[in-house]
Enzyme design. Structure first.
Site, PDB file in Angstrom:
ATOM      1  N   ARG A 109       0.869  -1.182   0.000  1.00  0.00           N
ATOM      2  CA  ARG A 109       0.000   0.000   0.000  1.00  0.00           C
ATOM      3  C   ARG A 109       0.898   1.221   0.000  1.00  0.00           C
ATOM      4  O   ARG A 109       1.798   1.349   0.825  1.00  0.00           O
ATOM      5  CB  ARG A 109      -0.881  -0.022   1.250  1.00  0.00           C
ATOM      6  CG  ARG A 109      -1.774   1.215   1.446  1.00  0.00           C
ATOM      7  CD  ARG A 109      -2.910   1.225   0.463  1.00  0.00           C
ATOM      8  NE  ARG A 109      -4.008   2.085   0.908  1.00  0.00           N
ATOM      9  CZ  ARG A 109      -4.004   3.411   0.849  1.00  0.00           C
ATOM     10  NH1 ARG A 109      -2.949   4.056   0.374  1.00  0.00           N
ATOM     11  NH2 ARG A 109      -5.063   4.098   1.250  1.00  0.00           N
ATOM     12  N   GLU A 117     -11.605   5.084  -5.000  1.00  0.00           N
ATOM     13  CA  GLU A 117     -11.975   3.674  -5.044  1.00  0.00           C
ATOM     14  C   GLU A 117     -12.318   3.271  -6.477  1.00  0.00           C
ATOM     15  O   GLU A 117     -12.642   4.114  -7.319  1.00  0.00           O
ATOM     16  CB  GLU A 117     -13.172   3.424  -4.122  1.00  0.00           C
ATOM     17  CG  GLU A 117     -12.903   3.703  -2.660  1.00  0.00           C
ATOM     18  CD  GLU A 117     -11.890   2.730  -2.073  1.00  0.00           C
ATOM     19  OE1 GLU A 117     -11.886   1.545  -2.466  1.00  0.00           O
ATOM     20  OE2 GLU A 117     -11.084   3.155  -1.226  1.00  0.00           O
ATOM     21  N   ARG A 151      -0.812  -5.678   4.812  1.00  0.00           N
ATOM     22  CA  ARG A 151      -0.102  -5.156   3.648  1.00  0.00           C
ATOM     23  C   ARG A 151       1.089  -4.325   4.117  1.00  0.00           C
ATOM     24  O   ARG A 151       1.009  -3.641   5.143  1.00  0.00           O
ATOM     25  CB  ARG A 151      -1.020  -4.282   2.791  1.00  0.00           C
ATOM     26  CG  ARG A 151      -2.213  -4.977   2.207  1.00  0.00           C
ATOM     27  CD  ARG A 151      -3.109  -4.001   1.451  1.00  0.00           C
ATOM     28  NE  ARG A 151      -3.632  -2.951   2.331  1.00  0.00           N
ATOM     29  CZ  ARG A 151      -4.543  -2.059   1.970  1.00  0.00           C
ATOM     30  NH1 ARG A 151      -5.013  -2.067   0.727  1.00  0.00           N
ATOM     31  NH2 ARG A 151      -4.976  -1.140   2.814  1.00  0.00           N
TER      32      ARG A 151
END
Length: 217
Positions: A109, A117, A151
């Site tokens: 990330r 999004e 992540r």
């Protein structure tokens, strides 16, 4: 008992002062001068000076570490990466997958940014913009932390270019101020993109991804 305990520090101080006075008197009677305070000061000063100039001094190591962290967070070019590999997947405008030289895959990330999004306006455009920058390309990552989804969160570089800053500068991501309040490079990149109406800033009132996610729940 309490009164007796409270007098002990005063007694120790009085004894210490008496010892200093007697030592000074003895030195004066022997040498004609009281030189021990100056000698002690010089010895302490020399010790401190030697410590401050040592390459392994703790303060020097701490300063160097802080500078390295600051450079990584601010987006300055770096030579050592925590992770290197080839980008094998672009999930959206701020999340990628990297395959390292051991064929291990890591989801990363991008630190300090938040792109639209996928089902949000400019979501597909943000993913495409990131793909054009680094899809199937070798990258290096300075890892900042790990998020709640396991992540890696870090700053991604390609050919010396800070990809996190590039996404914001081109108008395909917001500076994620809530999680990265001190990232001045990202702040300046967003300010320039806004003023030039780049990418999502061409819209009069673009919706931030965090507001979009909250409204969709």
């Amino acid at each position: 008992a309490t009164g007796s305990r409270s007098k002990k520090p005063l007694r120790r101080l009085r004894n210490a002062l008496l010892a200093v006075a007697l030592f000074s008197l003895a030195q004066y009677l022997t040498t004609g001068t009281v030189s021990w305070p100056a000698a002690m000061y010089q010895r302490v000063s020399a010790t401190l000076a030697d410590y401050a100039t040592r390459p392994d001094a703790a303060w020097r190591r701490a300063t160097q570490t802080l500078e390295e962290i600051g450079a990584a967070r601010e987006g300055d070019a770096v030579t050592d990466f925590d992770l290197t590999g080839r980008v094998v997947r672009i999930a959206d405008g701020d999340t990628i997958s990297i395959l390292d030289h051991n064929n291990s895959q890591f989801k990363v990330r991008l630190y300090g940014i938040d792109s639209p999004e996928r089902d949000q306006p400019y979501g597909k455009a943000a993913r495409k913009a990131l793909a054009q920058l680094i899809d199937e390309e070798p990258v290096g990552v300075v890892i900042i932390t790990t998020d709640s989804y396991d992540r890696l969160v870090g700053t991604v570089y390609h050919n010396g270019i800070n990809i996190n800053v590039s996404m914001v500068a081109n108008g395909y991501a917001w500076w994620y101020q809530y999680y990265a309040p001190h990232e001045h490079a990202l702040q300046e990149a967003e300010s320039r993109a806004r003023s030039q109406g780049l990418g999502l800033w061409a819209e009069s009132r673009p919706v931030a991804p965090w507001d979009w996610r909250r409204n969709r729940r």
